[in-house]
Design a protein around this motif. Structure first.
Motif, short mmCIF file in Angstrom:
data_model
loop_
_atom_site.label_atom_id
_atom_site.label_comp_id
_atom_site.label_asym_id
_atom_site.label_seq_id
_atom_site.Cartn_x
_atom_site.Cartn_y
_atom_site.Cartn_z
N VAL A 36 0.84 -1.20 0.00
CA VAL A 36 0.00 0.00 0.00
C VAL A 36 0.87 1.25 0.00
O VAL A 36 0.57 2.23 -0.70
CB VAL A 36 -0.97 -0.02 1.20
CG1 VAL A 36 -1.65 1.33 1.39
CG2 VAL A 36 -2.01 -1.10 1.02
N SER A 37 1.97 1.24 0.73
CA SER A 37 2.88 2.39 0.75
C SER A 37 3.51 2.62 -0.61
O SER A 37 3.65 3.77 -1.05
CB SER A 37 3.97 2.18 1.79
OG SER A 37 3.43 2.11 3.07
N ILE A 38 3.88 1.55 -1.28
CA ILE A 38 4.44 1.70 -2.63
C ILE A 38 3.38 2.28 -3.57
O ILE A 38 3.66 3.16 -4.38
CB ILE A 38 4.97 0.35 -3.13
CG1 ILE A 38 6.20 -0.05 -2.33
CG2 ILE A 38 5.29 0.40 -4.62
CD1 ILE A 38 6.69 -1.45 -2.60
N GLN A 44 0.79 9.17 -5.31
CA GLN A 44 0.76 10.34 -4.44
C GLN A 44 -0.62 10.56 -3.81
O GLN A 44 -1.06 11.68 -3.61
CB GLN A 44 1.22 11.59 -5.18
CG GLN A 44 2.67 11.51 -5.58
CD GLN A 44 3.18 12.79 -6.17
OE1 GLN A 44 2.47 13.77 -6.30
NE2 GLN A 44 4.46 12.79 -6.52
N ILE A 45 -1.28 9.45 -3.50
CA ILE A 45 -2.55 9.50 -2.75
C ILE A 45 -2.19 9.31 -1.29
O ILE A 45 -1.64 8.28 -0.91
CB ILE A 45 -3.53 8.40 -3.21
CG1 ILE A 45 -3.88 8.58 -4.67
CG2 ILE A 45 -4.77 8.41 -2.34
CD1 ILE A 45 -4.71 7.44 -5.24
N ASN A 46 -2.49 10.28 -0.45
CA ASN A 46 -2.14 10.20 0.97
C ASN A 46 -3.38 10.11 1.84
O ASN A 46 -3.61 10.91 2.73
CB ASN A 46 -1.29 11.41 1.38
CG ASN A 46 0.08 11.34 0.78
OD1 ASN A 46 0.62 10.26 0.64
ND2 ASN A 46 0.62 12.49 0.40
N GLU A 47 -4.19 9.12 1.58
CA GLU A 47 -5.40 8.90 2.36
C GLU A 47 -5.08 7.95 3.52
O GLU A 47 -4.52 6.87 3.31
CB GLU A 47 -6.49 8.30 1.48
CG GLU A 47 -7.79 8.02 2.19
CD GLU A 47 -8.46 9.27 2.73
OE1 GLU A 47 -9.06 9.17 3.81
OE2 GLU A 47 -8.37 10.33 2.08
N GLN A 48 -5.41 8.35 4.75
CA GLN A 48 -5.10 7.53 5.92
C GLN A 48 -5.87 6.21 5.92
O GLN A 48 -5.36 5.19 6.35
CB GLN A 48 -5.41 8.31 7.21
CG GLN A 48 -4.47 9.46 7.45
CD GLN A 48 -3.04 9.00 7.68
OE1 GLN A 48 -2.80 7.87 8.07
NE2 GLN A 48 -2.10 9.87 7.40
#
Length: 90
Positions: A36-38, A44-48
Motif C-alpha cells: 500500500v505504501s508503494i 501520491q494519494i495520501n489517504e489515511q
C-alpha cells in the motif's frame, strides 16, 4: 525439581511459540502495508484510510485462516506446561 535451567527452558519455549504466533499475524500485515505504501508513493494519494484498512483486513483474514492453528498451538503449550508442573514441584 524446578532448576534454573529448566525454568529458562520453559520460558524460552513459551517465548518461541509466542513469537511464531505473532509473526503469523504481523508479517502478512507488514507486507500488505508495504504494498500500500508503494502504491501511495507511486500515485501520491495520501489517504489515511487507504493505509489502515488493508492492514486491518489482512490481519483479520489471517486470524480467520490461522485461528485454529493458533488456538491449537497455544493449547498444546499450556497442556505441556501443566503436565510438567506436577513433576516440577516435587
Amino acid at each position: 525439581m524446578l532448576t534454573p535451567e529448566h525454568a529458562a527452558e520453559l520460558v524460552a519455549h513459551a517465548v518461541y511459540v509466542t513469537g511464531i504466533i505473532v509473526c503469523v499475524l504481523v508479517v502478512p500485515s507488514l507486507l500488505g502495508g508495504l504494498l500500500v505504501s508503494i502504491f501511495q508513493a507511486a500515485t501520491q494519494i495520501n489517504e489515511q484510510m487507504l493505509s489502515f484498512l488493508p492492514r486491518l483486513l489482512i490481519t483479520l483474514a489471517m486470524l480467520v485462516f490461522a485461528g485454529h492453528w493458533i488456538l491449537r498451538t497455544l493449547g498444546d503449550l499450556f497442556i505441556e506446561t501443566f503436565k510438567q508442573a506436577g513433576h516440577l514441584v516435587g
